[in-house]
Design a protein around this motif. Structure first.
Motif, PDB file in Angstrom:
ATOM      1  N   PRO A  65       0.955  -1.137  -0.033  1.00  0.00           N
ATOM      2  CA  PRO A  65      -0.203  -0.224   0.382  1.00  0.00           C
ATOM      3  C   PRO A  65       0.995   1.332  -0.060  1.00  0.00           C
ATOM      4  CG  PRO A  65       0.227  -1.306   2.023  1.00  0.00           C
ATOM      5  CD  PRO A  65       0.425  -1.347   1.527  1.00  0.00           C
ATOM      6  N   SER A  66       0.706   2.176  -0.586  1.00  0.00           N
ATOM      7  CA  SER A  66       1.188   3.406  -0.975  1.00  0.00           C
ATOM      8  C   SER A  66       1.420   4.145   0.548  1.00  0.00           C
ATOM      9  CB  SER A  66       0.359   4.666  -1.924  1.00  0.00           C
ATOM     10  OG  SER A  66       1.159   5.889  -1.614  1.00  0.00           O
ATOM     11  N   MET A  67       2.448   4.792   0.706  1.00  0.00           N
ATOM     12  CA  MET A  67       2.580   5.801   2.579  1.00  0.00           C
ATOM     13  C   MET A  67       3.044   7.074   2.273  1.00  0.00           C
ATOM     14  SD  MET A  67       5.911   3.443   4.005  1.00  0.00           S
ATOM     15  CE  MET A  67       6.874   4.292   3.234  1.00  0.00           C
ATOM     16  N   LYS A  68       1.620   7.355   1.028  1.00  0.00           N
ATOM     17  CA  LYS A  68       1.616   8.954   0.398  1.00  0.00           C
ATOM     18  C   LYS A  68       0.129   8.725   0.061  1.00  0.00           C
ATOM     19  CE  LYS A  68       5.262  10.797  -1.937  1.00  0.00           C
ATOM     20  NZ  LYS A  68       5.490  11.702  -0.896  1.00  0.00           N
ATOM     21  N   PHE A  69      -0.406  10.031   0.336  1.00  0.00           N
ATOM     22  CA  PHE A  69      -1.897  10.699   0.526  1.00  0.00           C
ATOM     23  C   PHE A  69      -1.947  10.206  -1.382  1.00  0.00           C
ATOM     24  CE2 PHE A  69      -1.466  11.646   4.315  1.00  0.00           C
ATOM     25  CZ  PHE A  69      -2.615  11.568   5.161  1.00  0.00           C
ATOM     26  N   SER A  70      -3.084  10.645  -1.445  1.00  0.00           N
ATOM     27  CA  SER A  70      -3.286  10.617  -3.061  1.00  0.00           C
ATOM     28  C   SER A  70      -2.946  11.996  -3.459  1.00  0.00           C
ATOM     29  CB  SER A  70      -5.055   9.955  -3.445  1.00  0.00           C
ATOM     30  OG  SER A  70      -5.729  11.174  -3.111  1.00  0.00           O
ATOM     31  N   VAL A  71      -2.604  11.908  -5.268  1.00  0.00           N
ATOM     32  CA  VAL A  71      -1.950  13.506  -5.397  1.00  0.00           C
ATOM     33  C   VAL A  71      -3.235  14.100  -5.386  1.00  0.00           C
ATOM     34  CG1 VAL A  71      -1.524  14.820  -7.579  1.00  0.00           C
ATOM     35  CG2 VAL A  71      -0.552  12.287  -7.359  1.00  0.00           C
ATOM     36  N   LEU A  72      -4.440  14.142  -5.123  1.00  0.00           N
ATOM     37  CA  LEU A  72      -5.630  14.814  -5.305  1.00  0.00           C
ATOM     38  C   LEU A  72      -5.323  15.276  -3.685  1.00  0.00           C
ATOM     39  CD1 LEU A  72      -7.828  16.658  -5.867  1.00  0.00           C
ATOM     40  CD2 LEU A  72      -9.383  14.450  -6.024  1.00  0.00           C
ATOM     41  N   GLN A  73      -5.550  14.272  -3.054  1.00  0.00           N
ATOM     42  CA  GLN A  73      -5.196  14.924  -1.179  1.00  0.00           C
ATOM     43  C   GLN A  73      -4.034  15.781  -0.596  1.00  0.00           C
ATOM     44  OE1 GLN A  73      -5.023  10.133   0.243  1.00  0.00           O
ATOM     45  NE2 GLN A  73      -7.202  11.290   1.234  1.00  0.00           N
ATOM     46  N   ARG A  74      -2.902  15.725  -2.119  1.00  0.00           N
ATOM     47  CA  ARG A  74      -2.067  16.595  -1.432  1.00  0.00           C
ATOM     48  C   ARG A  74      -2.065  17.716  -2.325  1.00  0.00           C
ATOM     49  NH1 ARG A  74       2.716  12.954  -3.767  1.00  0.00           N
ATOM     50  NH2 ARG A  74       0.931  11.549  -4.552  1.00  0.00           N
ATOM     51  N   VAL A  75      -2.612  18.275  -3.755  1.00  0.00           N
ATOM     52  CA  VAL A  75      -2.810  19.331  -4.044  1.00  0.00           C
ATOM     53  C   VAL A  75      -3.746  20.324  -2.914  1.00  0.00           C
ATOM     54  CG1 VAL A  75      -3.718  20.535  -5.603  1.00  0.00           C
ATOM     55  CG2 VAL A  75      -1.844  18.413  -6.032  1.00  0.00           C
ATOM     56  N   LEU A  76      -4.886  19.523  -2.876  1.00  0.00           N
ATOM     57  CA  LEU A  76      -5.962  19.909  -1.432  1.00  0.00           C
ATOM     58  C   LEU A  76      -5.304  20.307  -0.393  1.00  0.00           C
ATOM     59  CD1 LEU A  76      -8.977  17.730  -2.132  1.00  0.00           C
ATOM     60  CD2 LEU A  76      -8.753  20.506  -3.276  1.00  0.00           C
ATOM     61  N   HIS A  77      -4.401  19.801   0.390  1.00  0.00           N
ATOM     62  CA  HIS A  77      -3.710  19.947   1.476  1.00  0.00           C
ATOM     63  C   HIS A  77      -3.313  21.596   1.333  1.00  0.00           C
ATOM     64  CE1 HIS A  77      -0.504  20.034   3.729  1.00  0.00           C
ATOM     65  NE2 HIS A  77      -0.440  19.137   4.877  1.00  0.00           N
ATOM     66  N   TRP A  78      -2.522  21.516   0.552  1.00  0.00           N
ATOM     67  CA  TRP A  78      -1.113  22.601   0.347  1.00  0.00           C
ATOM     68  C   TRP A  78      -1.792  23.348  -0.283  1.00  0.00           C
ATOM     69  CZ3 TRP A  78       2.737  22.158   3.062  1.00  0.00           C
ATOM     70  CH2 TRP A  78       3.090  21.641   2.721  1.00  0.00           C
ATOM     71  N   ALA A  79      -2.674  23.654  -0.873  1.00  0.00           N
ATOM     72  CA  ALA A  79      -3.972  24.738  -1.631  1.00  0.00           C
ATOM     73  C   ALA A  79      -4.482  25.427  -0.588  1.00  0.00           C
ATOM     74  CB  ALA A  79      -4.923  24.225  -3.027  1.00  0.00           C
ATOM     75  N   MET A  80      -4.835  24.407  -0.135  1.00  0.00           N
ATOM     76  CA  MET A  80      -5.628  25.088   1.565  1.00  0.00           C
ATOM     77  C   MET A  80      -5.057  25.254   2.776  1.00  0.00           C
ATOM     78  SD  MET A  80      -8.754  22.427   1.967  1.00  0.00           S
ATOM     79  CE  MET A  80      -9.290  23.224   3.406  1.00  0.00           C
ATOM     80  N   ALA A  81      -3.854  24.911   2.239  1.00  0.00           N
ATOM     81  CA  ALA A  81      -2.631  25.583   4.031  1.00  0.00           C
ATOM     82  C   ALA A  81      -2.405  26.518   3.235  1.00  0.00           C
ATOM     83  CB  ALA A  81      -1.228  25.116   3.811  1.00  0.00           C
ATOM     84  N   VAL A  82      -1.936  27.378   2.009  1.00  0.00           N
ATOM     85  CA  VAL A  82      -1.755  28.658   2.013  1.00  0.00           C
ATOM     86  C   VAL A  82      -2.621  29.253   1.650  1.00  0.00           C
ATOM     87  CG1 VAL A  82      -1.027  29.690  -0.670  1.00  0.00           C
ATOM     88  CG2 VAL A  82       0.286  27.912  -0.183  1.00  0.00           C
ATOM     89  N   GLY A  83      -4.436  28.937   1.176  1.00  0.00           N
ATOM     90  CA  GLY A  83      -5.467  29.568   1.292  1.00  0.00           C
ATOM     91  C   GLY A  83      -5.873  29.843   3.379  1.00  0.00           C
ATOM     92  N   ILE A  84      -5.536  28.907   3.596  1.00  0.00           N
ATOM     93  CA  ILE A  84      -6.040  29.202   5.072  1.00  0.00           C
ATOM     94  C   ILE A  84      -5.109  29.929   5.987  1.00  0.00           C
ATOM     95  CG2 ILE A  84      -5.698  28.080   7.666  1.00  0.00           C
ATOM     96  CD1 ILE A  84      -7.515  25.996   5.953  1.00  0.00           C
ATOM     97  N   LEU A  85      -3.366  30.173   5.238  1.00  0.00           N
ATOM     98  CA  LEU A  85      -2.740  31.104   5.679  1.00  0.00           C
ATOM     99  C   LEU A  85      -2.738  32.443   5.763  1.00  0.00           C
ATOM    100  CD1 LEU A  85      -0.338  31.105   7.920  1.00  0.00           C
ATOM    101  CD2 LEU A  85       1.136  30.789   6.014  1.00  0.00           C
ATOM    102  N   ALA A  86      -3.069  32.725   4.562  1.00  0.00           N
ATOM    103  CA  ALA A  86      -4.111  33.828   4.135  1.00  0.00           C
ATOM    104  C   ALA A  86      -4.399  34.093   4.618  1.00  0.00           C
ATOM    105  CB  ALA A  86      -3.949  33.705   2.208  1.00  0.00           C
ATOM    106  N   MET A  87      -5.426  33.198   4.502  1.00  0.00           N
ATOM    107  CA  MET A  87      -7.146  34.196   5.461  1.00  0.00           C
ATOM    108  C   MET A  87      -6.454  34.801   6.716  1.00  0.00           C
ATOM    109  SD  MET A  87      -9.606  34.113   4.140  1.00  0.00           S
ATOM    110  CE  MET A  87     -11.561  33.580   4.116  1.00  0.00           C
ATOM    111  N   LEU A  88      -5.773  34.340   7.709  1.00  0.00           N
ATOM    112  CA  LEU A  88      -5.361  34.410   8.895  1.00  0.00           C
ATOM    113  C   LEU A  88      -4.863  35.477   8.933  1.00  0.00           C
ATOM    114  CD1 LEU A  88      -4.375  30.548  10.348  1.00  0.00           C
ATOM    115  CD2 LEU A  88      -6.303  32.246  10.719  1.00  0.00           C
ATOM    116  N   PHE A  89      -3.705  35.971   7.949  1.00  0.00           N
ATOM    117  CA  PHE A  89      -2.832  37.317   7.387  1.00  0.00           C
ATOM    118  C   PHE A  89      -3.696  38.437   6.835  1.00  0.00           C
ATOM    119  CE2 PHE A  89       0.552  34.855   8.309  1.00  0.00           C
ATOM    120  CZ  PHE A  89       1.948  35.130   9.078  1.00  0.00           C
ATOM    121  N   ILE A  90      -5.139  38.148   6.267  1.00  0.00           N
ATOM    122  CA  ILE A  90      -6.204  38.605   5.754  1.00  0.00           C
ATOM    123  C   ILE A  90      -6.693  39.091   6.459  1.00  0.00           C
ATOM    124  CG2 ILE A  90      -7.603  39.466   4.399  1.00  0.00           C
ATOM    125  CD1 ILE A  90      -6.448  37.460   2.331  1.00  0.00           C
ATOM    126  N   GLY A  91      -7.215  38.081   7.747  1.00  0.00           N
ATOM    127  CA  GLY A  91      -8.141  38.485   8.732  1.00  0.00           C
ATOM    128  C   GLY A  91      -7.136  39.427   9.347  1.00  0.00           C
TER     129      GLY A  91
END
Length: 182
Positions: free
Chosen positions: A4-30
């Motif tokens: 079994p893969s020891m990694k999250f799926s590519v979609l999960q990784r893309v969503l994770h990193w996109a959301m990390a950037v978005g959430i960090l941006a939201m916190l600083f915008i707030g």
């Protein structure tokens, strides 16, 4: 026989990193919104509102993908309290990633302010009420501090796994090659 893969799926990784950037941006915008009264405030609000809706949609998508795809097993070398902390922190992230935009949208609805996404006015999800708006604003603000603290804790845990434990947990969410876990 494939392991079994020891990694999250590519979609999960893309969503994770996109959301990390978005959430960090939201916190600083707030923070920026709370610390300014000039014309920059309106610019920040015009970014904050639709980005919040996007984060809500991505959070729901991410949750659905997580239920469908699952997650790699945590290393056997992790203690049970560490595994529990990892699971609880992920639950807390999902709760906050969904609750924060809903609170913001409800808060704006209670203030009778419209929320637009791609030029489309979204429906109000709370009745107009100054008292309700005040309560929702306080909850949104308090949860933002909790989200920021959780973000920092998550970052610290990621660095612990990447630099000290070197157990493959960090690599499960990155785009590099898979390596064997201890």
């Amino acid at each position: 026989m494939s392991r079994p893969s020891m990694k999250f799926s590519v979609l999960q990784r893309v969503l994770h990193w996109a959301m990390a950037v978005g959430i960090l941006a939201m916190l600083f915008i707030g923070v920026g919104m709370m610390s300014t009264v000039d014309s920059a405030y309106l610019v920040l609000v015009s970014i904050h509102k639709p980005l919040g809706v996007v984060i809500l949609v991505l959070s729901l998508l991410r949750l659905a993908v997580r239920w469908r795809s699952g997650a790699p097993a945590l290393p056997a070398s992790m203690s049970e309290p560490m595994k529990l902390a990892a699971r609880l922190s992920h639950v807390a992230f999902y709760v906050l990633m969904i609750a924060m935009p809903l609170l913001g949208w409800s808060m704006l609805s209670a203030a009778d302010y419209p929320v637009f996404l791609a030029g489309i006015r979204l429906p109000s999800i709370a009745p107009p009420s100054a008292e309700l708006h005040s309560m929702l604003w306080a909850a949104h603000r308090a949860l933002a501090f909790i989200l920021f603290a959780l973000f920092l804790l998550h970052l610290a845990a990621a660095l612990l796994h990447a630099w000290i434990r070197r157990d493959g947990v960090f690599e499960a969410m990155t785009f590099g090659r898979e390596r064997m876990r201890r």
